[in-house]
Design a protein around this motif. Sequence first.
Motif, PDB file in Angstrom:
ATOM      1  N   GLN A  18      58.779  30.945   6.136  1.00 33.40           N
ATOM      2  CA  GLN A  18      57.479  30.528   5.584  1.00 33.40           C
ATOM      3  C   GLN A  18      56.353  30.980   6.504  1.00 33.40           C
ATOM      4  OE1 GLN A  18      57.243  28.440   2.808  1.00 33.40           O
ATOM      5  NE2 GLN A  18      58.928  26.975   2.825  1.00 33.40           N
ATOM      6  N   ASP A  19      56.696  31.804   7.502  1.00 38.56           N
ATOM      7  CA  ASP A  19      55.674  32.230   8.467  1.00 38.56           C
ATOM      8  C   ASP A  19      54.597  33.056   7.769  1.00 38.56           C
ATOM      9  OD1 ASP A  19      57.225  31.045  10.348  1.00 38.56           O
ATOM     10  OD2 ASP A  19      58.141  32.911  11.072  1.00 38.56           O
ATOM     11  N   PRO A  20      53.351  32.966   8.239  1.00 40.63           N
ATOM     12  CA  PRO A  20      52.304  33.832   7.668  1.00 40.63           C
ATOM     13  C   PRO A  20      52.663  35.296   7.879  1.00 40.63           C
ATOM     14  CG  PRO A  20      51.378  32.274   9.265  1.00 40.63           C
ATOM     15  CD  PRO A  20      52.870  32.127   9.320  1.00 40.63           C
ATOM     16  N   ILE A  21      52.247  36.123   6.955  1.00 39.71           N
ATOM     17  CA  ILE A  21      52.566  37.550   7.055  1.00 39.71           C
ATOM     18  C   ILE A  21      51.438  38.278   7.787  1.00 39.71           C
ATOM     19  CG2 ILE A  21      51.574  38.105   4.793  1.00 39.71           C
ATOM     20  CD1 ILE A  21      54.045  40.008   4.434  1.00 39.71           C
ATOM     21  N   ASP A  22      51.799  39.312   8.522  1.00 36.96           N
ATOM     22  CA  ASP A  22      50.809  40.064   9.287  1.00 36.96           C
ATOM     23  C   ASP A  22      50.652  41.447   8.652  1.00 36.96           C
ATOM     24  OD1 ASP A  22      49.093  40.896  11.202  1.00 36.96           O
ATOM     25  OD2 ASP A  22      50.593  41.098  12.802  1.00 36.96           O
ATOM     26  N   TRP A  23      49.667  41.585   7.763  1.00 40.00           N
ATOM     27  CA  TRP A  23      49.491  42.847   7.035  1.00 40.00           C
ATOM     28  C   TRP A  23      48.941  43.935   7.946  1.00 40.00           C
ATOM     29  CZ3 TRP A  23      51.712  42.761   2.514  1.00 40.00           C
ATOM     30  CH2 TRP A  23      51.720  41.611   1.725  1.00 40.00           C
ATOM     31  N   SER A  24      49.366  45.147   7.729  1.00 43.05           N
ATOM     32  CA  SER A  24      48.662  46.258   8.371  1.00 43.05           C
ATOM     33  C   SER A  24      48.020  47.084   7.256  1.00 43.05           C
ATOM     34  CB  SER A  24      49.601  47.102   9.223  1.00 43.05           C
ATOM     35  OG  SER A  24      50.531  47.739   8.426  1.00 43.05           O
ATOM     36  N   THR A  25      46.715  47.260   7.387  1.00 50.43           N
ATOM     37  CA  THR A  25      45.942  47.857   6.298  1.00 50.43           C
ATOM     38  C   THR A  25      45.931  49.382   6.390  1.00 50.43           C
ATOM     39  OG1 THR A  25      44.576  45.905   6.243  1.00 50.43           O
ATOM     40  CG2 THR A  25      43.672  47.839   5.198  1.00 50.43           C
ATOM     41  N   VAL A  26      46.051  49.997   5.229  1.00 50.72           N
ATOM     42  CA  VAL A  26      46.028  51.458   5.124  1.00 50.72           C
ATOM     43  C   VAL A  26      44.718  51.832   4.438  1.00 50.72           C
ATOM     44  CG1 VAL A  26      47.291  53.448   4.225  1.00 50.72           C
ATOM     45  CG2 VAL A  26      48.513  51.313   4.678  1.00 50.72           C
ATOM     46  N   GLU A  27      43.962  52.740   5.009  1.00 54.89           N
ATOM     47  CA  GLU A  27      42.662  53.050   4.403  1.00 54.89           C
ATOM     48  C   GLU A  27      42.650  54.358   3.625  1.00 54.89           C
ATOM     49  OE1 GLU A  27      39.797  52.685   7.515  1.00 54.89           O
ATOM     50  OE2 GLU A  27      40.106  50.525   7.646  1.00 54.89           O
ATOM     51  N   THR A  28      43.596  55.212   3.948  1.00 53.27           N
ATOM     52  CA  THR A  28      43.674  56.484   3.243  1.00 53.27           C
ATOM     53  C   THR A  28      45.104  56.664   2.751  1.00 53.27           C
ATOM     54  OG1 THR A  28      42.073  57.364   4.793  1.00 53.27           O
ATOM     55  CG2 THR A  28      43.213  58.960   3.433  1.00 53.27           C
ATOM     56  N   VAL A  29      45.262  56.929   1.472  1.00 54.49           N
ATOM     57  CA  VAL A  29      46.594  57.130   0.914  1.00 54.49           C
ATOM     58  C   VAL A  29      46.609  58.479   0.224  1.00 54.49           C
ATOM     59  CG1 VAL A  29      48.348  56.227  -0.645  1.00 54.49           C
ATOM     60  CG2 VAL A  29      46.830  54.654   0.537  1.00 54.49           C
ATOM     61  N   ALA A  30      47.620  59.296   0.578  1.00 49.48           N
ATOM     62  CA  ALA A  30      47.728  60.646   0.014  1.00 49.48           C
ATOM     63  C   ALA A  30      46.382  61.361   0.106  1.00 49.48           C
ATOM     64  CB  ALA A  30      48.216  60.583  -1.434  1.00 49.48           C
ATOM     65  N   THR A  31      45.779  61.289   1.270  1.00 50.68           N
ATOM     66  CA  THR A  31      44.470  61.872   1.612  1.00 50.68           C
ATOM     67  C   THR A  31      43.311  61.303   0.782  1.00 50.68           C
ATOM     68  OG1 THR A  31      44.488  63.788   0.121  1.00 50.68           O
ATOM     69  CG2 THR A  31      45.582  64.072   2.264  1.00 50.68           C
ATOM     70  N   LYS A  32      43.580  60.293  -0.033  1.00 55.09           N
ATOM     71  CA  LYS A  32      42.497  59.715  -0.828  1.00 55.09           C
ATOM     72  C   LYS A  32      41.889  58.527  -0.082  1.00 55.09           C
ATOM     73  CE  LYS A  32      43.363  59.606  -5.252  1.00 55.09           C
ATOM     74  NZ  LYS A  32      42.587  60.601  -5.956  1.00 55.09           N
ATOM     75  N   GLN A  33      40.577  58.576   0.124  1.00 53.55           N
ATOM     76  CA  GLN A  33      39.881  57.465   0.773  1.00 53.55           C
ATOM     77  C   GLN A  33      39.747  56.322  -0.239  1.00 53.55           C
ATOM     78  OE1 GLN A  33      38.887  57.833   4.035  1.00 53.55           O
ATOM     79  NE2 GLN A  33      38.394  55.642   4.054  1.00 53.55           N
ATOM     80  N   LEU A  34      40.147  55.138   0.161  1.00 50.93           N
ATOM     81  CA  LEU A  34      40.097  54.001  -0.761  1.00 50.93           C
ATOM     82  C   LEU A  34      38.736  53.309  -0.656  1.00 50.93           C
ATOM     83  CD1 LEU A  34      43.682  52.570  -0.115  1.00 50.93           C
ATOM     84  CD2 LEU A  34      42.935  54.107  -1.955  1.00 50.93           C
ATOM     85  N   THR A  35      38.029  53.235  -1.778  1.00 47.36           N
ATOM     86  CA  THR A  35      36.718  52.580  -1.811  1.00 47.36           C
ATOM     87  C   THR A  35      36.745  51.306  -2.646  1.00 47.36           C
ATOM     88  OG1 THR A  35      36.099  53.911  -3.736  1.00 47.36           O
ATOM     89  CG2 THR A  35      35.434  54.742  -1.563  1.00 47.36           C
ATOM     90  N   ASP A  36      37.540  51.316  -3.722  1.00 46.46           N
ATOM     91  CA  ASP A  36      37.547  50.195  -4.671  1.00 46.46           C
ATOM     92  C   ASP A  36      38.758  49.295  -4.491  1.00 46.46           C
ATOM     93  OD1 ASP A  36      35.504  51.764  -5.637  1.00 46.46           O
ATOM     94  OD2 ASP A  36      36.061  51.557  -7.740  1.00 46.46           O
ATOM     95  N   VAL A  37      39.664  49.712  -3.616  1.00 48.62           N
ATOM     96  CA  VAL A  37      40.968  49.056  -3.505  1.00 48.62           C
ATOM     97  C   VAL A  37      41.313  48.894  -2.024  1.00 48.62           C
ATOM     98  CG1 VAL A  37      43.438  49.507  -3.883  1.00 48.62           C
ATOM     99  CG2 VAL A  37      41.817  49.948  -5.716  1.00 48.62           C
ATOM    100  N   LEU A  38      41.946  47.786  -1.695  1.00 48.68           N
ATOM    101  CA  LEU A  38      42.512  47.621  -0.349  1.00 48.68           C
ATOM    102  C   LEU A  38      44.016  47.789  -0.469  1.00 48.68           C
ATOM    103  CD1 LEU A  38      40.589  44.369   0.732  1.00 48.68           C
ATOM    104  CD2 LEU A  38      40.002  46.750   1.294  1.00 48.68           C
ATOM    105  N   TYR A  39      44.604  48.433   0.535  1.00 46.00           N
ATOM    106  CA  TYR A  39      46.044  48.659   0.490  1.00 46.00           C
ATOM    107  C   TYR A  39      46.634  48.244   1.833  1.00 46.00           C
ATOM    108  CZ  TYR A  39      50.429  51.136  -0.569  1.00 46.00           C
ATOM    109  OH  TYR A  39      51.743  51.446  -0.825  1.00 46.00           O
ATOM    110  N   ALA A  40      47.664  47.411   1.773  1.00 51.18           N
ATOM    111  CA  ALA A  40      48.268  46.908   3.008  1.00 51.18           C
ATOM    112  C   ALA A  40      49.775  46.850   2.830  1.00 51.18           C
ATOM    113  CB  ALA A  40      47.717  45.522   3.325  1.00 51.18           C
ATOM    114  N   LYS A  41      50.475  46.910   3.975  1.00 52.56           N
ATOM    115  CA  LYS A  41      51.940  46.843   3.949  1.00 52.56           C
ATOM    116  C   LYS A  41      52.424  45.954   5.091  1.00 52.56           C
ATOM    117  CE  LYS A  41      52.569  51.682   2.495  1.00 52.56           C
ATOM    118  NZ  LYS A  41      53.331  52.904   2.722  1.00 52.56           N
ATOM    119  N   ALA A  42      53.527  45.277   4.858  1.00 54.53           N
ATOM    120  CA  ALA A  42      54.202  44.530   5.926  1.00 54.53           C
ATOM    121  C   ALA A  42      55.542  44.050   5.393  1.00 54.53           C
ATOM    122  CB  ALA A  42      53.375  43.327   6.363  1.00 54.53           C
ATOM    123  N   GLU A  43      56.534  44.035   6.262  1.00 58.29           N
ATOM    124  CA  GLU A  43      57.840  43.433   5.952  1.00 58.29           C
ATOM    125  C   GLU A  43      58.468  43.948   4.659  1.00 58.29           C
ATOM    126  OE1 GLU A  43      58.050  39.155   6.016  1.00 58.29           O
ATOM    127  OE2 GLU A  43      56.517  38.994   7.544  1.00 58.29           O
ATOM    128  N   GLY A  44      58.204  45.187   4.285  1.00 62.33           N
ATOM    129  CA  GLY A  44      58.780  45.723   3.045  1.00 62.33           C
ATOM    130  C   GLY A  44      57.983  45.385   1.800  1.00 62.33           C
TER     131      GLY A  44
END
Length: 291
Positions: free
Chosen positions: A14-40
Motif C-alpha cells: 500500500q506504499d505510495p508510488i514514486d512516479w518518474s515523469t517522461v517529458e518527451t516520448v518518441a521525440t514528441k514533446q508533450l504539451t497536453d499530456v503528462l506521462y509517467a512510469k513506475a513499478e511496471g
Amino acid sequence: AISSYERIHGQVSQDPIDWSTVETVATKQLTDVLYAKAEGIAKVTINRPEVRNAFRPETVEQMSTCMADARDDPDIGVVILTGTGTEAFCSGGDQSVRGPGGYVGADTIPRLNVLDLQMQMRRLPKPVIAMVAGYAVGGGHILHLVADLTIAADNAVFGQTGPKVGSFDAGYGSTAMARIIGQKKAREMWFLARLYSAQQALDMGLVNSVVPLAELENETVKWCREILRNSPTALRLLKSALNAAEDGHAGLQQLGGDATMLFYHSAEGNEGRQAYMEKRRPDFSKFKRLP
Ligand code: S0N
C-alpha cells in the motif's frame, strides 16, 4: 483461518508510488499530456484542467504516442489513464476547436482522432485502467468505457452530453456501453443525456469500484500491483478473448496475433522456420496431436 491462497496471494503493498515523469516520448514533446512510469505501471494524464481536460487533436495524438510507448515497453504491464486535478477526468472533445468535419488542430485538418485512440486502447495487449475523479462526460466518458477497468472517486460524475451539443458516438460509445450496462440503460444514458453519480455508476456496472477522492490513486495503484503479480500472457489472451467476442474480425485478428506470438515460442513453430533456413523438409512428426 486464512487459506493458503490468501496467504500466498493476499498482501499487496500500500506504499505510495514514486512516479518518474517522461517529458518527451518518441521525440514528441508533450504539451497536453503528462506521462509517467513506475513499478511496471505507465500513467497517461490529460493535462488541460482549464477546460476540464477536454481533448483537442494534439491531446489525442500525444495520448496515442504515450499508449504506443506503454504497449512497446516490455517493463510496462498496466496503463492508468487519468486527468489532471479533481474536477474532471475528461470533458470530451474541446468544443472551441470543433468545426465542420471534426476537431481542428494546428495543421487545420478536421479529424475525429479520438476514435483511433479508442481502438488503440482496446487493442493494447495490457490492461488499461481509467482513474476517474470529477466529470467523465461526452468523449471523456467513452474513454473510461473503453478502458478495461474503471476506479472512480466518490466525486466522479458520468454521462453522455452529445445529444445536447450536437454530437454522438455510434461506435464503442454506444455499442460497448450497451454490452456493459445493458440496452435499456445505454439508451437512457444517450437519449436523456443525464449525469450520474459515482454510486449510480457502480450500481449499473459502469465502474469497478468507488473510493474516497483522497484514496483514488493509492487504490488504483493497488489494483495495478495486484494485476502485475499475475501472468502477463494470461491477461493478454483474456483481454483479446473478451474483446474478440464483440469486435468481429478486428477482435479475432488481435486474438489470432496473440496465438501466433505464442506459436512462435514453440518448438513446433520453430521447426518450420528452422527447416526452411536449412533447406530441408520440416519434421513435424514429433509433435503430438493432443485432443
Ligand atoms: C464538464 C462540465 C459538466 C463541467 O462543468 P463545470 O465544473 O461547471 O465547469 P465549466 O465552468 O463548465 O467549465 C470550465 C471551463 O472549461 C471549459 N470546458 C469544459 N468542457 C469543455 C469542452 N468539452 N470543450 C471546451 N471547453 C470546455 C468551459 O467552457 C469553461 O471555460 P471558461 O472558464 O473559459 O468558461 C461542463 O464543463 C460541460 O458540460 N462541458 C462540456 C461537456 C461536453 O459537452 N463535451 C463534448 C461532448 N462531445 C464529445 O465529447 C464528443 C467527442 C467524441 O468523442 C466523438 C466521438 C465519436 C464521434 C463523434 C465525436 C464528436 O466529437 O462529435
